[in-house]
Scaffold this motif. Structure first.
Motif, short mmCIF file in Angstrom:
data_model
loop_
_atom_site.label_atom_id
_atom_site.label_comp_id
_atom_site.label_asym_id
_atom_site.label_seq_id
_atom_site.Cartn_x
_atom_site.Cartn_y
_atom_site.Cartn_z
N GLU A 119 0.83 -1.30 0.12
CA GLU A 119 -0.02 0.35 -0.36
C GLU A 119 0.80 1.58 0.13
OE1 GLU A 119 -4.11 1.65 2.16
OE2 GLU A 119 -2.85 -0.37 3.24
N ARG A 120 0.71 1.91 -1.26
CA ARG A 120 1.59 2.71 -0.85
C ARG A 120 1.07 4.42 -1.95
NH1 ARG A 120 6.84 1.14 -4.33
NH2 ARG A 120 7.66 -0.97 -2.85
N GLY A 121 0.42 5.14 -0.54
CA GLY A 121 -0.49 6.07 -1.23
C GLY A 121 -2.30 6.04 -1.23
N GLU A 122 -2.52 6.69 -2.34
CA GLU A 122 -3.58 6.10 -3.03
C GLU A 122 -3.90 4.72 -4.25
OE1 GLU A 122 -4.19 9.04 -5.97
OE2 GLU A 122 -5.09 10.46 -4.32
N ARG A 123 -2.13 3.95 -3.58
CA ARG A 123 -2.32 2.87 -4.42
C ARG A 123 -1.70 1.94 -4.20
NH1 ARG A 123 2.89 1.01 -8.13
NH2 ARG A 123 3.99 0.80 -6.03
N SER A 124 -2.51 0.67 -3.95
CA SER A 124 -2.56 -0.42 -3.13
C SER A 124 -2.16 -1.80 -4.34
CB SER A 124 -2.94 -0.84 -1.60
OG SER A 124 -4.85 -1.26 -2.70
N VAL A 125 -1.90 -2.80 -3.74
CA VAL A 125 -1.62 -4.51 -4.84
C VAL A 125 -2.28 -5.27 -3.76
CG1 VAL A 125 0.09 -5.61 -5.75
CG2 VAL A 125 0.66 -3.15 -5.62
N TRP A 126 -2.84 -5.36 -4.39
CA TRP A 126 -3.90 -6.93 -3.94
C TRP A 126 -3.34 -8.69 -4.55
CZ3 TRP A 126 -7.36 -6.15 0.55
CH2 TRP A 126 -7.10 -4.87 0.57
N VAL A 127 -3.08 -9.45 -3.79
CA VAL A 127 -2.56 -10.52 -4.50
C VAL A 127 -4.30 -12.16 -4.94
CG1 VAL A 127 -0.53 -9.59 -4.85
CG2 VAL A 127 -1.11 -11.12 -2.66
N SER A 128 -4.06 -12.92 -4.60
CA SER A 128 -4.19 -14.70 -4.21
C SER A 128 -3.42 -15.18 -4.86
CB SER A 128 -5.19 -14.75 -5.01
OG SER A 128 -5.72 -14.50 -5.91
N LYS A 129 -2.93 -16.34 -4.87
CA LYS A 129 -2.71 -17.88 -5.36
C LYS A 129 -2.94 -18.04 -6.70
CE LYS A 129 -3.38 -20.61 -1.69
NZ LYS A 129 -3.61 -22.25 -1.79
N SER A 130 -3.73 -16.98 -7.64
CA SER A 130 -3.52 -16.74 -9.38
C SER A 130 -3.86 -15.45 -9.43
CB SER A 130 -5.07 -17.82 -9.68
OG SER A 130 -6.22 -17.46 -8.89
N HIS A 131 -3.84 -14.67 -8.70
CA HIS A 131 -3.95 -13.39 -9.48
C HIS A 131 -3.22 -12.24 -8.59
CE1 HIS A 131 -7.01 -14.99 -11.82
NE2 HIS A 131 -7.53 -14.55 -12.44
N SER A 133 -3.71 -8.17 -8.17
CA SER A 133 -4.09 -6.46 -8.71
C SER A 133 -3.28 -5.41 -8.26
CB SER A 133 -5.44 -6.63 -8.57
OG SER A 133 -6.18 -7.92 -9.13
N VAL A 134 -3.69 -4.22 -9.13
CA VAL A 134 -3.90 -2.96 -8.51
C VAL A 134 -4.70 -2.31 -8.75
CG1 VAL A 134 -2.19 -0.91 -9.05
CG2 VAL A 134 -1.55 -2.96 -9.40
N GLU A 135 -4.75 -1.61 -7.56
CA GLU A 135 -6.19 -0.87 -6.82
C GLU A 135 -5.64 0.68 -6.47
OE1 GLU A 135 -8.54 -2.09 -3.78
OE2 GLU A 135 -8.29 -0.10 -3.06
N ARG A 136 -6.75 1.54 -7.26
CA ARG A 136 -6.51 3.18 -6.81
C ARG A 136 -8.43 4.06 -6.05
NH1 ARG A 136 -2.17 5.25 -9.44
NH2 ARG A 136 -2.92 7.74 -8.50
N ARG A 137 -7.12 4.23 -5.09
CA ARG A 137 -8.65 5.30 -4.86
C ARG A 137 -8.88 6.69 -5.23
NH1 ARG A 137 -8.70 6.95 1.61
NH2 ARG A 137 -10.98 8.15 1.73
#
Length: 485
Positions: A119-131, A133-137
């Motif tokens: 998690e870096r400011g407005e950006r965060s990285v979400w992960v699972s075993k197969s995917h 994702s980059v999330e922005r607020r």
């Protein structure tokens, strides 16, 4: 008695052990390198995909701000991005402030990702075993808070890593197969100088010490070992040569009085003699026996002096009292020969040592000076401190002196400057007195030297560690190391 040879086991060989060590090091290095390359590739690919996903998520967040409140336009933009990266399996999620799904692309995973990686400011990285994702607020004035996620499956990353592993694995196995061979060759090259050292030392014999180890000149530890062994062989050779010379000279010195005694007895027994002639024979035999006994005693004393260990019991000895007693003993001899004795003794001069040996040292030096100083001459004995931690004993005479060519040999066993004259004298010596002096001085951690001029006399100088600088044996720095000689 030869030492029994132990059975040589192949795993005890230095070559084998070096080979095994080299193989183990290569194995560890290959494994570490393989893991480092795999993880480095995975990290690089994940970082690259995060950058790309973040760019797309940023563009969608700007679209939400631009098209709000028209959700359909936002969804159309999201569909366009999802369709554009359909081959890669990308997906898009539009979430509200509570991260409930507003819209998701067909390729999106069944449930939103819940594991937060970065998690870096407005950006965060979400992960699972197969995917991944980059999330922005999306948090702009006049519109509700939204989240937009752009994700991608990571299967292709694992495929790339597996493909690299399949490429590196055969190379690693080849290196592991070549490592023992390379290690063996390197070990063979490394221990080759040791083989030469072993072969050379195996050929050495007490009667043949001329051969020396080869020094390659590279300056490594093996060269240093060869140099040290060569120096030891030089010292051993000198010692054996001195021992051989000592035995030969001792045999010669012992044979001379024995031959004289035997010749006198044989001549006397050749025919009847008068009582006076027998008395003269007995006097001559007694004189030779005295000389023979003196020689044997000096040989024993020299051997005992050289066998004294460095930690032998010692005591504080006042040298002034010892020298004074020696001078009192020689005073009648000096008076009989019309010799002048000059003395200057420092009563505080003391050393840690063995009194009997130190008395023998002073006796030999004074006796030597009186013996080779003609009538009317002078013998001066001085004792004092030299520097901060040493004592100096000087015996100077106005005798016949020593030729320069003989100065270097004056302390050798059985060496006599004027053998013909010495043997003719009634108090002839045997060349052991100064050798005994040198052995005593060295046993006390000191030095002895001589300066002389033919026709003007000689000066013997002894420097010993002072007792005031010592709390026990062995002695501190020698006089030569202290710069006093």
């Amino acid at each position: 008695m030869p030492f029994p040879q132990r059975r040589k086991l192949w795993w005890n060989s230095l070559r084998v052990r070096l080979t095994l060590w080299n193989t183990a090091v290569v194995l560890v290095a290959v494994m570490v390198a393989l893991l480092a390359v795999r993880e480095g590739l995975r990290y690089s690919l994940l970082t690259e995909i995060d950058v790309v996903l973040n760019d797309e998520a940023k563009s969608l967040s700007l679209a939400i701000q631009e098209f709000y409140p028209d959700h359909q336009l936002v969804i159309d933009e999201m569909q366009r991005i999802a369709e554009g990266h359909k081959e890669r399996g990308w997906h898009v999620h539009w979430l509200d402030a509570h991260r409930n799904t507003i819209w998701a692309s067909p390729a999106a995973p069944p449930a939103p990702l819940t594991q937060l990686a970065v998690e870096r400011g407005e950006r965060s990285v979400w992960v699972s075993k197969s995917h991944r994702s980059v999330e922005r607020r999306v948090d702009a004035p006049g519109i509700p808070t939204y989240y937009v996620r752009v994700g991608s499956p990571i299967a292709y990353i694992e495929e790339d890593v597996a493909r690299l592993t399949r490429i590196l694995l055969p190379v690693s196995l080849a290196l592991l197969c070549l490592a023992p061979l390379g290690g063996y060759l390197l070990a063979e090259r490394a221990i080759d100088p040791l083989k030469h050292i072993t072969e050379t030392t195996r050929r050495l014999r007490p009667s043949r010490l001329e051969e020396r180890l080869h020094v390659r000149g590279v300056g490594d530890e093996l060269d240093q070992l060869a140099i040290q062994i060569n120096q030891f062989l030089d010292q051993l050779g000198d010692h054996l040569r001195q021992q051989q010379e000592f035995v030969a000279n001792a045999a010669h010195e012992l044979r001379s009085p024995l031959t004289a005694i035997q010749a006198s007895v044989e001549v006397t027994l050749d025919k009847p003699r008068t009582a006076a002639e027998y008395e003269d024979l007995l006097v001559a035999i007694h004189h030779e026996c005295q000389h023979l006994g003196c020689l044997v005693n000096q040989l024993l004393q020299l051997a005992e002096t050289e066998r004294v260990p460095g930690d032998a019991p010692r005591e504080m000895v006042g040298l002034a009292e010892i020298v004074r007693r020696c001078l009192e003993m020689f005073a009648p001899i000096a008076e009989d020969r019309a010799l002048t004795l000059q003395t200057h003794l420092d009563e505080t001069a003391a050393v840690w040592g063995m009194p009997l040996q130190l008395r023998q040292l002073a006796t030999n030096l004074i006796d030597n000076a009186l013996k080779f100083t003609p009538s009317g001459g002078m013998v001066a004995v001085e004792l004092g401190r030299k520097g901060a931690g040493h004592v100096e004993l000087t015996v100077r005479d106005t005798g016949i002196g020593i030729p320069p060519a003989d100065l270097a040999k004056i302390f050798e066993r059985f060496y006599q400057v004027d053998k013909a004259r010495s043997r003719a004298a009634t108090d002839r010596g045997n060349g052991l007195g100064l050798s005994i002096c040198q052995a005593i001085v060295q046993a006390h951690g000191g030095t002895i030297d001589v300066t002389s001029e033919v026709g003007r006399g000689s000066t013997f100088r002894v420097v010993l560690p002072a007792a005031t600088d010592r709390t026990g044996m062995p002695a501190p720095a020698s006089p030569r190391e202290a710069g006093l000689v």
